[in-house]
Design a protein around this motif. Sequence first.
Motif, PDB file in Angstrom:
ATOM      1  N   GLN A 120       0.814  -1.212   0.000  1.00  0.00           N
ATOM      2  CA  GLN A 120       0.000   0.000   0.000  1.00  0.00           C
ATOM      3  C   GLN A 120       0.850   1.265   0.000  1.00  0.00           C
ATOM      4  O   GLN A 120       0.497   2.263  -0.614  1.00  0.00           O
ATOM      5  CB  GLN A 120      -0.924   0.007   1.229  1.00  0.00           C
ATOM      6  CG  GLN A 120      -1.933  -1.135   1.246  1.00  0.00           C
ATOM      7  CD  GLN A 120      -2.880  -1.078   0.060  1.00  0.00           C
ATOM      8  OE1 GLN A 120      -3.479  -0.047  -0.203  1.00  0.00           O
ATOM      9  NE2 GLN A 120      -2.999  -2.179  -0.673  1.00  0.00           N
ATOM     10  N   ARG A 121       1.969   1.232   0.747  1.00  0.00           N
ATOM     11  CA  ARG A 121       2.740   2.473   0.909  1.00  0.00           C
ATOM     12  C   ARG A 121       4.228   2.285   0.647  1.00  0.00           C
ATOM     13  O   ARG A 121       5.028   3.146   0.995  1.00  0.00           O
ATOM     14  CB  ARG A 121       2.536   3.013   2.327  1.00  0.00           C
ATOM     15  CG  ARG A 121       1.075   3.295   2.654  1.00  0.00           C
ATOM     16  CD  ARG A 121       0.942   4.039   3.950  1.00  0.00           C
ATOM     17  NE  ARG A 121      -0.454   4.079   4.378  1.00  0.00           N
ATOM     18  CZ  ARG A 121      -0.859   4.586   5.526  1.00  0.00           C
ATOM     19  NH1 ARG A 121       0.025   5.097   6.377  1.00  0.00           N
ATOM     20  NH2 ARG A 121      -2.137   4.586   5.849  1.00  0.00           N
ATOM     21  N   ASP A 122       4.610   1.135   0.107  1.00  0.00           N
ATOM     22  CA  ASP A 122       6.036   0.856  -0.133  1.00  0.00           C
ATOM     23  C   ASP A 122       6.854   1.031   1.145  1.00  0.00           C
ATOM     24  O   ASP A 122       7.965   1.576   1.134  1.00  0.00           O
ATOM     25  CB  ASP A 122       6.587   1.753  -1.257  1.00  0.00           C
ATOM     26  CG  ASP A 122       6.007   1.375  -2.612  1.00  0.00           C
ATOM     27  OD1 ASP A 122       5.536   0.221  -2.755  1.00  0.00           O
ATOM     28  OD2 ASP A 122       5.995   2.224  -3.509  1.00  0.00           O
ATOM     29  N   ARG A 125      11.150   0.589   6.877  1.00  0.00           N
ATOM     30  CA  ARG A 125      12.138   0.780   5.811  1.00  0.00           C
ATOM     31  C   ARG A 125      11.398   0.975   4.484  1.00  0.00           C
ATOM     32  O   ARG A 125      10.508   0.223   4.147  1.00  0.00           O
ATOM     33  CB  ARG A 125      13.042  -0.444   5.720  1.00  0.00           C
ATOM     34  CG  ARG A 125      14.170  -0.313   4.708  1.00  0.00           C
ATOM     35  CD  ARG A 125      14.998  -1.581   4.644  1.00  0.00           C
ATOM     36  NE  ARG A 125      15.676  -1.909   5.894  1.00  0.00           N
ATOM     37  CZ  ARG A 125      16.427  -2.998   6.068  1.00  0.00           C
ATOM     38  NH1 ARG A 125      16.608  -3.839   5.057  1.00  0.00           N
ATOM     39  NH2 ARG A 125      17.010  -3.234   7.222  1.00  0.00           N
ATOM     40  N   ARG A 126      11.806   2.001   3.742  1.00  0.00           N
ATOM     41  CA  ARG A 126      11.147   2.235   2.455  1.00  0.00           C
ATOM     42  C   ARG A 126      11.708   1.279   1.407  1.00  0.00           C
ATOM     43  O   ARG A 126      12.923   1.155   1.253  1.00  0.00           O
ATOM     44  CB  ARG A 126      11.356   3.690   2.017  1.00  0.00           C
ATOM     45  CG  ARG A 126      10.584   4.050   0.749  1.00  0.00           C
ATOM     46  CD  ARG A 126      10.317   5.534   0.636  1.00  0.00           C
ATOM     47  NE  ARG A 126       9.378   6.045   1.645  1.00  0.00           N
ATOM     48  CZ  ARG A 126       8.070   5.894   1.609  1.00  0.00           C
ATOM     49  NH1 ARG A 126       7.507   5.204   0.633  1.00  0.00           N
ATOM     50  NH2 ARG A 126       7.293   6.388   2.561  1.00  0.00           N
ATOM     51  N   ALA A 127      10.816   0.598   0.744  1.00  0.00           N
ATOM     52  CA  ALA A 127      11.240  -0.339  -0.312  1.00  0.00           C
ATOM     53  C   ALA A 127      10.024  -0.696  -1.140  1.00  0.00           C
ATOM     54  O   ALA A 127       8.909  -0.784  -0.619  1.00  0.00           O
ATOM     55  CB  ALA A 127      11.847  -1.592   0.297  1.00  0.00           C
ATOM     56  N   ARG A 128      10.247  -0.880  -2.407  1.00  0.00           N
ATOM     57  CA  ARG A 128       9.150  -1.365  -3.251  1.00  0.00           C
ATOM     58  C   ARG A 128       9.404  -2.841  -3.529  1.00  0.00           C
ATOM     59  O   ARG A 128      10.393  -3.210  -4.164  1.00  0.00           O
ATOM     60  CB  ARG A 128       9.063  -0.587  -4.563  1.00  0.00           C
ATOM     61  CG  ARG A 128       7.897  -1.080  -5.440  1.00  0.00           C
ATOM     62  CD  ARG A 128       7.676  -0.236  -6.667  1.00  0.00           C
ATOM     63  NE  ARG A 128       6.633  -0.804  -7.523  1.00  0.00           N
ATOM     64  CZ  ARG A 128       5.321  -0.641  -7.351  1.00  0.00           C
ATOM     65  NH1 ARG A 128       4.884   0.099  -6.330  1.00  0.00           N
ATOM     66  NH2 ARG A 128       4.448  -1.200  -8.168  1.00  0.00           N
ATOM     67  N   ILE A 129       8.537  -3.649  -3.019  1.00  0.00           N
ATOM     68  CA  ILE A 129       8.700  -5.096  -3.201  1.00  0.00           C
ATOM     69  C   ILE A 129       7.437  -5.661  -3.851  1.00  0.00           C
ATOM     70  O   ILE A 129       6.365  -5.051  -3.793  1.00  0.00           O
ATOM     71  CB  ILE A 129       8.949  -5.806  -1.853  1.00  0.00           C
ATOM     72  CG1 ILE A 129       7.762  -5.573  -0.900  1.00  0.00           C
ATOM     73  CG2 ILE A 129      10.236  -5.314  -1.216  1.00  0.00           C
ATOM     74  CD1 ILE A 129       7.385  -6.762  -0.096  1.00  0.00           C
ATOM     75  N   ASP A 130       7.578  -6.825  -4.434  1.00  0.00           N
ATOM     76  CA  ASP A 130       6.435  -7.437  -5.114  1.00  0.00           C
ATOM     77  C   ASP A 130       5.943  -8.709  -4.439  1.00  0.00           C
ATOM     78  O   ASP A 130       4.831  -9.155  -4.693  1.00  0.00           O
ATOM     79  CB  ASP A 130       6.798  -7.750  -6.569  1.00  0.00           C
ATOM     80  CG  ASP A 130       6.988  -6.475  -7.384  1.00  0.00           C
ATOM     81  OD1 ASP A 130       6.210  -5.525  -7.186  1.00  0.00           O
ATOM     82  OD2 ASP A 130       7.938  -6.420  -8.181  1.00  0.00           O
TER      83      ASP A 130
END
Lengths: 388, 429
Positions: free
Chosen positions: B375-377, B402-407
Motif C-alpha cells: 500500500q505504501r512501499d 524501511r522504504r522499499a518497493r517489493i512485489d
Amino acid sequence: MSVAVVGWGLRTALGSDADAALSALLRGETAARPPRSFDGTDYRAQLVAEIDGDPAPSRHARYLRRLALLGCEVAQAALRQSGVATGDRLGLFAAVGGLRVHWQELMGPMAQQRADASDCWQRGLRGLHPHWLLRHLSNNAHALLAADIHARGDGATLAGATAGAQAIAAASRALNAGAIDAALIVAYDRLLEPETLVDLGQRGLPAMVGLQSWVGPYAGNAGGMIPGEAAAALVLVREAEAPLCWVQARATADGELSEPAGSTLAAAAAPLARGIAVVDGAARGVPTLDSAERIALGSVVDGNAALLATAAGLGQTGAAAAVVQTIVLALVLRSGMLPPIACVDVPAVGPLRPVVTPTPTAATAALGLCSGAPGLAAAVRVDVEKPR
Amino acid sequence: MITAVLTGVGTVCAFGSGVGELWRGLAEGRSAVAPVRQFSAANLGVQVAGEATAADIDAEWIRTQLPPDMAITLEAKLQALQLRGALRDRKLGFAVVAAAEAWTMAGLGEADRDLPLILAHGLEHGFPEDFAPLLRNGRVDWRLANTESGSVRMRSPVDAAGRAIRQLFGLRGPLVAPVSACAAGAMAVADAAQMVARGEADLVLCGATDSMLNPLGMGGMARLGAPSPRAEVDACRPFDVRRDGLAMGEGAAVFVVENAERARARGATPLAVVLGAGTSQDAFRATAPLPDGSAAARAIMVALRSARLAPSELGYVNAHGTGTPLNDPAECRALHAALGAHAELVPVSSIKGAIGHLMAAAGAVEIAASLLAFQRDLLPGTAHHQQRDPVCDVDVIGEQPRRARIDVLLSNSFGFGGQNCAVVLGRAP
C-alpha cells in the motif's frame, strides 16, 4: 474425491474398540445411562453415554485431559494398524469440540476473586498451576501426538460440532494435492462437560427421562438426544489395494443458531449421495428435527433407503461424530447386517426406512450425517468397494 | 488456474480500530504496548500488553467503531448479543468490527451472505463473575446455571465470534473454526485462498480474533512463563540480544478473499494476491519450537513452491518473531534452511514489539500489517529492536519502517505446540 482408510482406532461408550461397538449396535444396545462419573441431579439431561474406564497411564497426563489422552491412544492404534511411514510426509489433522474452561480445576484460584478483578493475583491466580494453561490449549493433544509419532507434514486443529468431517476433508485435500502421503485424523469430544450439559439443556435437546421411558430417534415420540463422548482416529492415504474403506466428507451450514434445518443436512449429503441405500442419520431424537431431516433426505437419496441411528447407541459425539461414523459404517457394511435403532419399536411415518430389527444388507456404501450449533451439518460417505 | 486476491481487510489492534490505524502506527514506527488499563494488573505476573482499548466491550463500543449505516442496521442484533452477555468476551466485538470493515471495503452486499466464514479463535473464555455465584460449599452448583434459558453463561463457546458474525451479518454459509494456536489466523487465510483457488467458493470471509487480556488469561500466561517478566513498554524485543519474552496483545483481522476474475468483473480493487501457503508441524514439544527450525522451514518451502517462486524473489519477511529466547533463533535457522543465501539479504521484521502477540489472531493481523508494503512501499519495523542477537543472523529491520518497493512477501506464523503456517502474498497487478 474419496481417500482410502488404512487404519483406525475407536473408543466409545459401547465398548473398548470398534468391533465391540459394532457387536453392541447389532444387538440393539444403547450406552445411555444415568450419569455415573458426575452428579446428574444438576442437569436436565437424565441420560448420557459415558466411556467406561480411563486412559492408560501416560506422561502426557499433566497436559491432557481424559478424552485427549484417549484420542492419543486411538491415534496410536490407528497408526500401528496402518503401517504408514512417519516424518515429513505424514500429516496430522485434529478435531476437537469446545475447549471449555474446566472450572472444577479453578476452585482454589477463583474462590476468593472479586467481580472487578482487583487483587486477582493475590486473591488466588498466583495459585494457578503452571500447567493449567497448557491443559487448556486448543492444540495440546495435536502437539504432543505429533511429537510422539513424528508427524511433520501438513496439519491443522479444527473446532466445532462438524470438525471431524472438516478434518477428513482437509486431510483429503492435502493428500490429493500431493502435499503429504498419509494423514492421521484424530477426533475427540465430550458433550458431558457441565457447561455443555447446561447449554444442551437450555436448547431442550437432551433426553430428560429415565432409560425405561426413553424412546430412540425417528420414533414419533422420540425422547431427545443422548449426550456422549468418543475418541476416534483414521489413517488416510490416496490409494491402497485393500483398505478398510474409502471415505469422503463434506461440511456446510445454514443461518440457524441451534440445530441446522433438515435441508442443510440434505445439502451436505447431496454431493455424496449417488447410489446410497443406507443412511446413518443425525439422530437427534427430537421429533420435529427428525421429521424435517427425513423429509429433506428423501429428496437426495432413495425414499426407501435404510435409516440407521448409531447415535442412539453410542451417544452424540460432537466433533468426533463423522470419524466415529466412518468406522462404524464401514464395519456395518462389511458385516452385511444393519443394526437396529436402539429403543425404537415403531418408527414415525416418513421418507426413508428406519431399521428397527437387525437387517441383512448387500449395500457397499453408506452415508453418515451429523449436526450441531450453530446450524452446522456434515456428511461422510463410506464405501467398502472402491467408488467409481 | 484460479487466483485468489484480498479485496477487503479490517483490523482491530492496539493501534486502534481500522487497518488504516494499524498501517499508520507501523508507518510512524510507534509501539502501542503499555500498562494494562482494563483492570488492575498490579501484582499480576504480566502488567503490560497491547490493549485494543481500555474500555469494556459492549454494543455501544462496537457501534462507535462501525460504519454509520452498518451501526444502525446492526443495532438491535448487537443489543441482543449484549443482553445474552456474549459481548463480555472481548474477541467477539473485535471480530465484528474487523468483519464490518472488510465487508464494507470489499463492497459486499445482500447477495454475498452465503459465503463461507473461516474464523480462527483462541481459547474459550470463561466468565469468573458467572462462576462465583454458583459456588456452594466448595463446589459448583450447576443447577443454578440452568435458570436462564438461552443465555451465554459461564463460557463463551470456542467459535463464539464466528457465531456472532454469522448472526449479525446474516451469513448462511459454512463455518470453519481453526484453533491451531498462534498459527490459526494465518491458516484461516491460507484455507480461504485455497478454497477459492480450487473453485469451491468465489468469495470467503476469513480471519482471526483473540484476546487473553483478562485476569485468568494473563494470570495463566504469567504462570506459564512465556511473557517478558519486565513490566516495561519494551517488554517484547524481537531478535534483540536482550529479548526475554513476549508481550501479550489482543485484536482481530478479517479479510475478504475473492476469485480474481470475479473481483475484476465487479470492479473491486485487490489489496494483494495470495500466491501460496504451507503448513507443517515441529513434532517436538508443546512448549518449545524445534531448535533447528527445520519443520518451520518446510512450511516456508511448501509455501514458496505452491507460489512457484524462488527464494530470491522474496522482498520481505514478516516474521513470527515473538521475542522469546527460543523462538527467534529457531525462526532465523528456518529462514536460512528455506531461503539459503537469500536469508541474509531479505529484510525481516516482527510487529509483536509494537502491538503484542495476538495469539490466535497474530497471523491474520500480521498479514494485514504486511500489506503496508504494497500500500505504501513501507516495510514495517521491529519495535524495541536495538541490538541484533548474533544468533539471529538475518537482516532485521530496526525500530523504524524501511522504504522499499517489493512485489512478494512472506508472513510466518509458528504456533505454540509446533504448528506452522507460512503465507506468500504478491502485489496486486
